[in-house]
Enzyme design. Structure first.
Site, short mmCIF file in Angstrom:
data_model
loop_
_atom_site.label_atom_id
_atom_site.label_comp_id
_atom_site.label_asym_id
_atom_site.label_seq_id
_atom_site.Cartn_x
_atom_site.Cartn_y
_atom_site.Cartn_z
N LYS A 35 0.84 -1.20 0.00
CA LYS A 35 0.00 0.00 0.00
C LYS A 35 0.87 1.26 0.00
O LYS A 35 0.63 2.21 -0.74
CB LYS A 35 -0.91 -0.02 1.24
CG LYS A 35 -1.95 1.08 1.24
CD LYS A 35 -2.69 1.15 2.55
CE LYS A 35 -3.94 0.31 2.59
NZ LYS A 35 -4.66 0.43 3.87
N THR A 86 -11.30 -0.88 13.04
CA THR A 86 -11.90 -1.52 14.21
C THR A 86 -13.09 -2.35 13.71
O THR A 86 -14.24 -2.00 13.96
CB THR A 86 -12.38 -0.49 15.26
OG1 THR A 86 -13.22 0.47 14.60
CG2 THR A 86 -11.23 0.23 15.91
N ASN A 211 -23.97 7.86 14.71
CA ASN A 211 -24.24 6.87 13.66
C ASN A 211 -25.52 6.08 13.94
O ASN A 211 -26.28 5.79 13.02
CB ASN A 211 -23.05 5.93 13.50
CG ASN A 211 -21.99 6.53 12.59
OD1 ASN A 211 -22.19 7.60 12.02
ND2 ASN A 211 -20.86 5.86 12.46
N PHE A 252 -31.12 12.48 5.69
CA PHE A 252 -31.22 11.07 6.11
C PHE A 252 -32.65 10.59 6.26
O PHE A 252 -32.97 9.79 7.12
CB PHE A 252 -30.37 10.80 7.36
CG PHE A 252 -28.94 10.58 6.99
CD1 PHE A 252 -28.16 11.63 6.55
CD2 PHE A 252 -28.37 9.31 7.02
CE1 PHE A 252 -26.85 11.43 6.12
CE2 PHE A 252 -27.05 9.11 6.61
CZ PHE A 252 -26.30 10.18 6.16
N LEU A 253 -33.51 11.15 5.43
CA LEU A 253 -34.91 10.70 5.40
C LEU A 253 -35.24 10.22 4.00
O LEU A 253 -36.37 10.36 3.54
CB LEU A 253 -35.85 11.85 5.80
CG LEU A 253 -35.93 12.16 7.28
CD1 LEU A 253 -36.91 13.30 7.54
CD2 LEU A 253 -36.35 10.93 8.09
N ALA A 255 -35.90 7.22 1.71
CA ALA A 255 -36.20 5.78 1.81
C ALA A 255 -35.41 5.02 0.75
O ALA A 255 -35.14 5.53 -0.33
CB ALA A 255 -37.69 5.56 1.61
N CYS A 263 -19.51 1.75 8.20
CA CYS A 263 -19.72 2.33 9.54
C CYS A 263 -21.03 1.92 10.20
O CYS A 263 -21.02 1.32 11.27
CB CYS A 263 -19.67 3.84 9.46
SG CYS A 263 -18.01 4.45 9.20
C1 UDX Z 1 -21.45 7.32 7.61
C2 UDX Z 1 -21.69 8.64 8.35
O1 UDX Z 1 -22.53 9.48 7.59
C3 UDX Z 1 -20.37 9.30 8.66
O2 UDX Z 1 -20.57 10.48 9.41
C4 UDX Z 1 -19.56 8.31 9.48
O3 UDX Z 1 -18.37 8.82 9.95
C5 UDX Z 1 -19.32 7.06 8.67
O4 UDX Z 1 -20.59 6.49 8.33
P1 UDX Z 1 -21.00 6.56 5.09
O5 UDX Z 1 -21.08 5.16 5.61
O6 UDX Z 1 -19.89 6.93 4.19
O7 UDX Z 1 -20.93 7.60 6.31
O8 UDX Z 1 -22.33 6.85 4.27
P2 UDX Z 1 -23.71 7.65 4.45
O9 UDX Z 1 -23.79 8.67 3.40
O10 UDX Z 1 -23.90 8.10 5.84
O11 UDX Z 1 -24.76 6.50 4.09
C6 UDX Z 1 -24.83 5.31 4.86
C7 UDX Z 1 -25.90 4.40 4.33
O12 UDX Z 1 -27.20 4.92 4.56
C8 UDX Z 1 -25.84 4.14 2.82
O13 UDX Z 1 -26.13 2.77 2.60
C9 UDX Z 1 -26.93 5.03 2.25
O14 UDX Z 1 -27.45 4.56 1.05
C10 UDX Z 1 -27.95 4.95 3.37
N1 UDX Z 1 -28.86 6.11 3.42
C11 UDX Z 1 -28.38 7.34 3.76
C12 UDX Z 1 -30.21 5.96 3.13
O15 UDX Z 1 -30.68 4.85 2.80
N2 UDX Z 1 -31.04 7.04 3.22
C13 UDX Z 1 -30.60 8.27 3.58
O16 UDX Z 1 -31.42 9.19 3.65
C14 UDX Z 1 -29.22 8.43 3.85
#
Ligand code: UDX
Length: 436
Positions: A35, A86, A211, A252-253, A255, A263
């Site tokens: 890497k 982790t 999260n 984050f709403l 569907a 994460c």
């Molecule tokens: C997330 C957190 O947002 C970030 O702050 C943290 O440090 C790491 O985890 P990430 O996993 O990169 O980031 O993606 P994110 O954009 O948060 O989406 C996570 C999952 O939720 C995805 O599968 C996404 O498709 C889903 N999601 C997100 C939804 O289904 N609906 C939403 O409205 C938002």
């Protein structure tokens, strides 16, 4: 300021490159010589928009370097960030802290006076205490501090999230640790990024709570979407209608097929384990984890339904557009596409797929799926086209061409990208999420 970033994975690499861009001198250390060799040759181990350019310009500017030699890299470093993985511990869902502790053990004998060790990795409450204990046991006598500084980087938008954060959380139990962290993040003061100082344990919990809350929001709207389908409502309207309330907020709403990624799945599970250990159940998060697990296979059943039901579906072909857990990443970890594809294969459906960036990682995880070089090759002869991940490349599909290439007329939009009227007008039987 000299910063040592231990772990050149997703978080370490993005954070290291951004700190260097702010003017700090950063060395990213990783045990994996391949890497490091690739990074030294300008090749990124992950796909993240803007990262290659950022790394390149900071290496050229002499502020960013890569090394496998942890001990040598500690010389003169004021802040040593631990940004190693982790993962979920095999078998029980606890966060596996062996990499974090191994780094602490290795750092101990070489830690210089007045240095701060910062855990950026997502770690359960109390990990900072253990890191401090390991450092003391390794014989550190002089002044040092162990601080928690969780990351909130979204894959695909990580550089923007780092440079324009909603907040920076710093968990430090003494003034000395706080002082160094103020210096580390000083370049962000201009952006007026709120710096929230808390105790170390609070900072560790903030990461998990954030999260878990976001995962809860997603699963809440997903369940509302299911209800919308039953009662004849539209989840897009419901989402907007509740999101405009400032107390709720519109993010984050959206569907969809459930959350995946590196994460949410692992952090929600680890939070449940912490809650169990402290005999303080988090029943809401328990329900969220369960609902998300069952939702992914339910999405596969939705496709089977669109193919005419379990008997009709056998022998038919479904084309999956998008495999990664979200757009602008090549990350396949816990992607809903894995469960969707498996559910279809179990039902005797032939599956083809195309993803703009995820094919290399997806292919070995989905050996029975026919990976295609582009989206039209994937939909060729398909009875159902399934939009799984909302990549930009899938947001303005040429429905006429798809109609000519595909065999059937089923179009299942698991991200509600399209206006149902438009897709239906193009002659497709359109199914989406939460829109009756
Ligand atoms: C997330 C957190 O947002 C970030 O702050 C943290 O440090 C790491 O985890 P990430 O996993 O990169 O980031 O993606 P994110 O954009 O948060 O989406 C996570 C999952 O939720 C995805 O599968 C996404 O498709 C889903 N999601 C997100 C939804 O289904 N609906 C939403 O409205 C938002």
């Amino acid at each position: 300021m000299k910063i040592a970033m231990v772990g050149a994975g997703y978080v370490g690499l993005v954070s290291g490159a951004c700190f260097a861009d702010f003017g700090h001198e950063v060395v990213c250390i990783d045990k994996d010589p391949e890497k490091i060799a690739r990074l030294n040759a300008g090749k990124m181990p992950i796909f993240e928009p803007g990262l290659e350019e950022l790394v390149e310009s900071n290496v050229r500017g002499g502020r960013l370097s890569f090394s496998t030699d942890l001990t040598a890299s500690l010389a003169g470093a004021c802040a040593i960030f631990i940004a190693v993985g982790t993962p979920s511990r095999r078998g029980d869902g606890h966060a596996d802290l062996s990499f974090v502790y191994a780094v602490a053990q290795e750092i101990g004998p070489h830690l210089e006076a007045n240095a701060v060790v910062v855990t950026k990795s997502t770690v359960p409450v109390g990990t900072g205490d253990e890191v401090e204990r390991i450092l003391r046991e390794s014989g550190v006598q002089h002044r040092f501090a162990v601080v928690s500084n969780p990351e909130f980087l979204r894959e695909g938008a990580a550089i923007g999230d780092f440079k324009r954060p909603d907040r920076i959380v710093i968990g430090a139990d003494d003034e000395f640790g706080r002082q160094i962290m103020r210096e580390v993040y000083r370049p962000l003061f201009l952006n007026q990024a709120p710096l929230l100082f808390t105790s170390r344990r609070s900072a560790e919990l903030i990461k998990y709570a954030a999260n878990a809350f976001l995962a809860t929001k997603i699963m809440f709207i997903n369940e509302m979407a299911d209800l919308c389908e039953k009662v004849g409502a539209d989840v897009q309207d419901v989402s907007r209608g509740i999101g405009l309330d400032n107390r709720i907020g519109s993010k984050f709403l959206h569907a969809g097929p459930g959350y995946g990624g590196s994460c949410f799945p692992k952090d929600t599970l680890a939070l449940l384990k912490t809650a169990e250990d402290y005999d303080s159940p988090t029943r809401i998060v328990e329900a969220v984890v369960k609902a998300n697990d069952s939702r992914k296979r339910a999405m596969g059943r939705k496709v089977i339904e669109a193919l005419g039901g379990i008997d009709e579906a056998r022998g038919k072909r479904a084309a999956l557009l998008g495999l990664t857990f979200k757009p602008n990443t090549d990350d396949m970890r816990d992607s809903p596409s894995l469960a969707i594809a498996q559910t279809l294969i179990d039902a005797g459906v032939e599956v083809t797929a195309y993803d703009p960036e995820g094919m290399d990682l997806a292919a070995p995880m989905l050996p029975e799926v026919g990976m295609k070089p582009d989206l039209y090759a994937a939909v060729e002869g398909a009875d159902a086209v399934v939009l799984v991940t909302e990549w930009d490349a899938f947001r303005a599909l040429d429905f006429r061409r798809i109609a000519q290439t595909a065999r059937g007329k089923a179009f299942i939009d698991l991200r509600n990208v399209y206006d149902p009227a438009v897709v239906r007008a193009a002659g497709f039987d359109y199914t989406s999420i939460g829109r009756a």
